[in-house]
Write a protein that holds these residues in place. Structure first.
Motif, PDB file in Angstrom:
ATOM      1  N   MET A   1      -5.282  -7.421   8.334  1.00  0.00           N
ATOM      2  CA  MET A   1      -5.621  -8.788   8.020  1.00  0.00           C
ATOM      3  C   MET A   1      -4.756  -9.761   8.806  1.00  0.00           C
ATOM      4  N   ALA A   2      -3.490  -9.423   8.969  1.00  0.00           N
ATOM      5  CA  ALA A   2      -2.611 -10.308   9.737  1.00  0.00           C
ATOM      6  C   ALA A   2      -3.066 -10.397  11.186  1.00  0.00           C
ATOM      7  N   ALA A   3      -3.464  -9.267  11.765  1.00  0.00           N
ATOM      8  CA  ALA A   3      -3.915  -9.277  13.154  1.00  0.00           C
ATOM      9  C   ALA A   3      -5.194 -10.092  13.312  1.00  0.00           C
ATOM     10  N   ALA A   4      -6.070 -10.043  12.335  1.00  0.00           N
ATOM     11  CA  ALA A   4      -7.349 -10.753  12.426  1.00  0.00           C
ATOM     12  C   ALA A   4      -7.217 -12.246  12.155  1.00  0.00           C
ATOM     13  N   PHE A   5      -6.335 -12.632  11.235  1.00  0.00           N
ATOM     14  CA  PHE A   5      -6.349 -14.013  10.773  1.00  0.00           C
ATOM     15  C   PHE A   5      -5.056 -14.806  10.979  1.00  0.00           C
ATOM     16  N   LEU A   6      -3.940 -14.141  11.186  1.00  0.00           N
ATOM     17  CA  LEU A   6      -2.674 -14.871  11.270  1.00  0.00           C
ATOM     18  C   LEU A   6      -2.020 -14.836  12.645  1.00  0.00           C
ATOM     19  N   GLU A   7      -2.337 -13.851  13.455  1.00  0.00           N
ATOM     20  CA  GLU A   7      -1.608 -13.631  14.690  1.00  0.00           C
ATOM     21  C   GLU A   7      -1.708 -14.792  15.676  1.00  0.00           C
ATOM     22  N   TYR A   8      -2.849 -15.422  15.794  1.00  0.00           N
ATOM     23  CA  TYR A   8      -3.024 -16.497  16.775  1.00  0.00           C
ATOM     24  C   TYR A   8      -3.261 -17.839  16.105  1.00  0.00           C
ATOM     25  N   GLY A   9      -2.592 -18.067  14.998  1.00  0.00           N
ATOM     26  CA  GLY A   9      -2.829 -19.302  14.262  1.00  0.00           C
ATOM     27  C   GLY A   9      -1.569 -20.091  14.006  1.00  0.00           C
ATOM     28  N   GLN A  10      -1.769 -21.219  13.400  1.00  0.00           N
ATOM     29  CA  GLN A  10      -0.666 -22.067  12.969  1.00  0.00           C
ATOM     30  C   GLN A  10      -0.593 -21.981  11.455  1.00  0.00           C
ATOM     31  N   ALA A  11       0.464 -21.366  10.944  1.00  0.00           N
ATOM     32  CA  ALA A  11       0.607 -21.203   9.498  1.00  0.00           C
ATOM     33  C   ALA A  11       0.792 -22.567   8.842  1.00  0.00           C
ATOM     34  N   ARG A  12      -0.061 -22.875   7.891  1.00  0.00           N
ATOM     35  CA  ARG A  12      -0.012 -24.151   7.178  1.00  0.00           C
ATOM     36  C   ARG A  12       0.689 -24.009   5.835  1.00  0.00           C
ATOM     37  N   THR A  13       0.535 -22.848   5.178  1.00  0.00           N
ATOM     38  CA  THR A  13       1.177 -22.598   3.887  1.00  0.00           C
ATOM     39  C   THR A  13       1.649 -21.150   3.863  1.00  0.00           C
ATOM     40  N   LEU A  14       2.871 -20.931   3.393  1.00  0.00           N
ATOM     41  CA  LEU A  14       3.402 -19.578   3.215  1.00  0.00           C
ATOM     42  C   LEU A  14       3.903 -19.431   1.786  1.00  0.00           C
ATOM     43  N   TRP A  15       3.501 -18.360   1.134  1.00  0.00           N
ATOM     44  CA  TRP A  15       4.035 -17.999  -0.169  1.00  0.00           C
ATOM     45  C   TRP A  15       4.981 -16.832   0.080  1.00  0.00           C
ATOM     46  N   LEU A  16       6.233 -17.018  -0.218  1.00  0.00           N
ATOM     47  CA  LEU A  16       7.256 -16.010   0.072  1.00  0.00           C
ATOM     48  C   LEU A  16       7.844 -15.459  -1.216  1.00  0.00           C
ATOM     49  N   SER A  17       8.106 -14.162  -1.232  1.00  0.00           N
ATOM     50  CA  SER A  17       8.762 -13.499  -2.357  1.00  0.00           C
ATOM     51  C   SER A  17      10.032 -12.853  -1.839  1.00  0.00           C
ATOM     52  N   GLY A  18      11.078 -12.884  -2.648  1.00  0.00           N
ATOM     53  CA  GLY A  18      12.363 -12.353  -2.220  1.00  0.00           C
ATOM     54  C   GLY A  18      12.499 -10.860  -2.435  1.00  0.00           C
ATOM     55  N   VAL A  19      13.218 -10.211  -1.526  1.00  0.00           N
ATOM     56  CA  VAL A  19      13.570  -8.803  -1.679  1.00  0.00           C
ATOM     57  C   VAL A  19      15.060  -8.670  -1.978  1.00  0.00           C
ATOM     58  N   HIS A  20      15.755  -9.788  -2.021  1.00  0.00           N
ATOM     59  CA  HIS A  20      17.182  -9.805  -2.277  1.00  0.00           C
ATOM     60  C   HIS A  20      17.465  -9.718  -3.784  1.00  0.00           C
ATOM     61  N   ARG A  21      18.693  -9.444  -4.101  1.00  0.00           N
ATOM     62  CA  ARG A  21      19.129  -9.401  -5.493  1.00  0.00           C
ATOM     63  C   ARG A  21      19.010 -10.797  -6.100  1.00  0.00           C
ATOM     64  N   ARG A  22      18.578 -10.865  -7.347  1.00  0.00           N
ATOM     65  CA  ARG A  22      18.456 -12.158  -8.017  1.00  0.00           C
ATOM     66  C   ARG A  22      19.827 -12.811  -8.119  1.00  0.00           C
ATOM     67  N   SER A  23      19.832 -14.115  -7.855  1.00  0.00           N
ATOM     68  CA  SER A  23      21.076 -14.867  -7.844  1.00  0.00           C
ATOM     69  C   SER A  23      20.774 -16.311  -8.207  1.00  0.00           C
ATOM     70  N   ALA A  24      21.743 -16.968  -8.798  1.00  0.00           N
ATOM     71  CA  ALA A  24      21.573 -18.380  -9.136  1.00  0.00           C
ATOM     72  C   ALA A  24      21.608 -19.262  -7.887  1.00  0.00           C
ATOM     73  N   THR A  25      22.103 -18.741  -6.781  1.00  0.00           N
ATOM     74  CA  THR A  25      22.242 -19.545  -5.572  1.00  0.00           C
ATOM     75  C   THR A  25      21.105 -19.374  -4.572  1.00  0.00           C
ATOM     76  N   LYS A  26      20.136 -18.481  -4.877  1.00  0.00           N
ATOM     77  CA  LYS A  26      19.022 -18.268  -3.949  1.00  0.00           C
ATOM     78  C   LYS A  26      17.734 -18.106  -4.746  1.00  0.00           C
ATOM     79  N   ALA A  27      16.676 -18.738  -4.271  1.00  0.00           N
ATOM     80  CA  ALA A  27      15.379 -18.683  -4.955  1.00  0.00           C
ATOM     81  C   ALA A  27      14.818 -17.262  -4.957  1.00  0.00           C
ATOM     82  N   ASP A  28      14.074 -16.922  -6.017  1.00  0.00           N
ATOM     83  CA  ASP A  28      13.375 -15.632  -6.085  1.00  0.00           C
ATOM     84  C   ASP A  28      12.111 -15.662  -5.231  1.00  0.00           C
ATOM     85  N   ALA A  29      11.510 -16.832  -5.150  1.00  0.00           N
ATOM     86  CA  ALA A  29      10.279 -17.027  -4.375  1.00  0.00           C
ATOM     87  C   ALA A  29      10.237 -18.476  -3.921  1.00  0.00           C
ATOM     88  N   LYS A  30       9.436 -18.740  -2.894  1.00  0.00           N
ATOM     89  CA  LYS A  30       9.275 -20.121  -2.463  1.00  0.00           C
ATOM     90  C   LYS A  30       7.957 -20.291  -1.724  1.00  0.00           C
TER      91      LYS A  30
END
Length: 125
Positions: free
Chosen positions: A1-30
């Motif tokens: 899906m990334a190759a078909a729809f994201l590879e040659y585009g301009q990302a307008r919105t990204l939903w990100l999830s963290g793989v880091h340890r939960r912390s009060a100083t860093k968001a879990d997602a953004k």
């Protein structure tokens, strides 16, 4: 899906999830929004996030396409008629059929999931 729809585009919105340890100083997602978010990603701060979904303006298709790899979903805007829906579905199916296997994550600073792990290759420390 990334190759078909994201590879040659301009990302307008990204939903990100963290793989880091939960912390009060860093968001879990953004969520990021802008014109071309590949330039907005911070190589240090964002490396512990992976893309859970994205909306990108695909230059080849001339439409904005949303992609959620974990849910195996692709979306466009609302169709005004059944003919418009059929045309959009055909556009998406043709793009997937024409896509070649992507070489890497389209957003260079984000974490990527491991597809397979060979236990024989793991070395203890």
């Amino acid at each position: 899906m990334a190759a078909a729809f994201l590879e040659y585009g301009q990302a307008r919105t990204l939903w990100l999830s963290g793989v880091h340890r939960r912390s009060a100083t860093k968001a879990d997602a953004k969520i990021l929004a802008g014109q071309d978010l590949d330039y907005s990603l911070d190589p240090f701060d964002d490396q512990s996030f992976y893309r859970s979904a994205a909306r990108s303006r695909n230059a080849a298709l001339e439409v904005t396409v949303g992609v959620s790899p974990k849910a195996s979903r692709v979306w466009l805007g609302k169709a005004n008629s059944i003919e418009g829906f059929a045309a959009s579905a055909a556009l998406l199916i043709n793009a997937v059929a024409a896509a070649k296997q992507g070489t890497a994550e389209p957003f260079r600073f984000l974490a990527t999931p491991v597809q397979a792990l060979d236990p024989a290759q793991v070395k203890g420390g």
